[in-house]
Scaffold this active site. Structure first.
Site, PDB file in Angstrom:
ATOM      1  CG  HIS A 148      -5.256  -3.473  -0.454  1.00  0.00           C
ATOM      2  ND1 HIS A 148      -4.257  -3.155  -1.356  1.00  0.00           N
ATOM      3  CD2 HIS A 148      -5.197  -2.524   0.521  1.00  0.00           C
ATOM      4  CE1 HIS A 148      -3.628  -2.052  -0.954  1.00  0.00           C
ATOM      5  NE2 HIS A 148      -4.174  -1.661   0.182  1.00  0.00           N
ATOM      6  CG  ASP A 178      -2.078   0.962   1.150  1.00  0.00           C
ATOM      7  OD1 ASP A 178      -3.117   0.656   0.530  1.00  0.00           O
ATOM      8  OD2 ASP A 178      -1.925   2.058   1.705  1.00  0.00           O
ATOM      9  CD  GLU A 193      -3.168  -5.352  -4.110  1.00  0.00           C
ATOM     10  OE1 GLU A 193      -3.920  -4.402  -3.891  1.00  0.00           O
ATOM     11  OE2 GLU A 193      -3.059  -5.866  -5.235  1.00  0.00           O
TER      12      GLU A 193
END
Length: 303
Positions: free
Chosen positions: A278, A111, A135
């Site tokens: 995610h 992220d 991710e």
């Protein structure tokens, strides 16, 4: 600087893990660590904390100095009176890396942790050993490649007034969007750990910044520019092995961004890591840990 109350259970990281507060700038960054040797630094993103990495962390004990911080304003780190824009996070992370004198670092990032980790690496190339991406926030994302409910939530969050009500007042980013980014919603006891640092509207004020700064269809331009600053390093850092893990169905690593990464990131291996959306640290911790070990072997072999 010490902090008496903790939101993150240290026991989740194994019996010998240590909880540390490090003074940085006008506040402190909290991290959990175990072991010694070359540092392996795990960086989380929005809206989680170091707790997200616990299952990967425990699978790597004995493999180096494992260090997992909470970003400023998250987890058990401090809450300075700042804007919490992307460059603010970089200032505090830079100060933290320097305070701990971290060198020969393997970055394991997801992220916004990827955006920040790659930014740090690009500006401290002599201190980077290897990089694992999962991710990641690394490029502008086309809204057409994102789930429609998420795009609608993003539009709501970016609307002045409506966004504050959704994220800050009604706490729906944490209670609805966060659980929706797992294959299976987290157990309530785990969700409670993610919710614990943000019990009031006042404590949630800065949470709106990360979703508003997510670069979608070129907006905001400041985030696109932030990511662009690291592209030259990604393209030219042939001496730094990198591993990009893909997950099914995945979320932020769209086919377009995967194609860009494959064509533009030097010394990159791409590997399928199983089912995940995610917050893949909860879903595929063994695959991530195995990826770290393989990446370390590549880095050692490259010497």
């Amino acid at each position: 600087m010490t902090q008496t109350s903790r939101s993150i259970p240290l026991s989740a990281f194994g019996p010998d893990a240590r909880s540390v507060d490090t003074e940085v700038l006008d506040s402190h960054i909290h991290h959990i660590e175990h072991g010694d040797g070359d540092p392996i630094v795990f960086l989380h993103g929005s809206p989680t904390s170091s707790y997200l990495w616990r299952h990967v962390f425990t699978r790597l004990t004995g493999r180096g100095r494992l260090i997992v911080p909470d970003l400023i304003g998250f987890g058990d780190s401090g809450r300075p009176d700042i804007a919490y824009e992307l460059d603010d996070h970089i200032r505090y992370l830079d100060a933290w890396f320097d305070a701990l004198e971290l060198d020969n670092v393997t970055l394991v990032v997801q992220d916004y942790g990827a955006a920040f980790g790659v930014s740090w690496a690009a500006r401290h190339s002599d201190r980077v050993k290897a990089v694992l991406l999962a991710e990641p926030v690394i490029r502008d994302i086309a809204s057409a490649d994102l789930p429609e409910p998420f795009v609608q939530a993003q539009q709501l969050i970016r609307t002045p007034g409506d966004g504050e009500k959704f994220v800050v007042e009604d706490n729906l980013f944490l209670t609805q969007v966060l659980p929706g980014a797992f294959l299976t919603p987290p157990a309530q006891e785990d969700l409670d750990v993610y919710l614990a640092p943000f019990p009031t509207a006042e404590s949630r004020g800065h949470l709106i910044k990360f979703p508003r700064n997510l670069p979608i269809d070129g907006n905001p331009a400041s985030s696109v520019d932030f990511l662009e600053r690291s592209v030259d390093w990604l393209k030219t850092s042939n001496a730094v092995p990198k591993l990009l893990l893909t997950f099914e169905p995945g979320f932020l690593l769209t086919p377009e961004i995967l194609a860009w990464a494959t064509q533009n990131i030097a010394a990159l291996e791409v590997r399928a890591a199983g089912a995940g959306v995610h917050f893949v640290q909860e879903e595929q911790p063994q695959a991530i840990a195995d990826g770290v070990l393989d990446l370390l072997a590549r880095a050692e072999g490259a010497k």
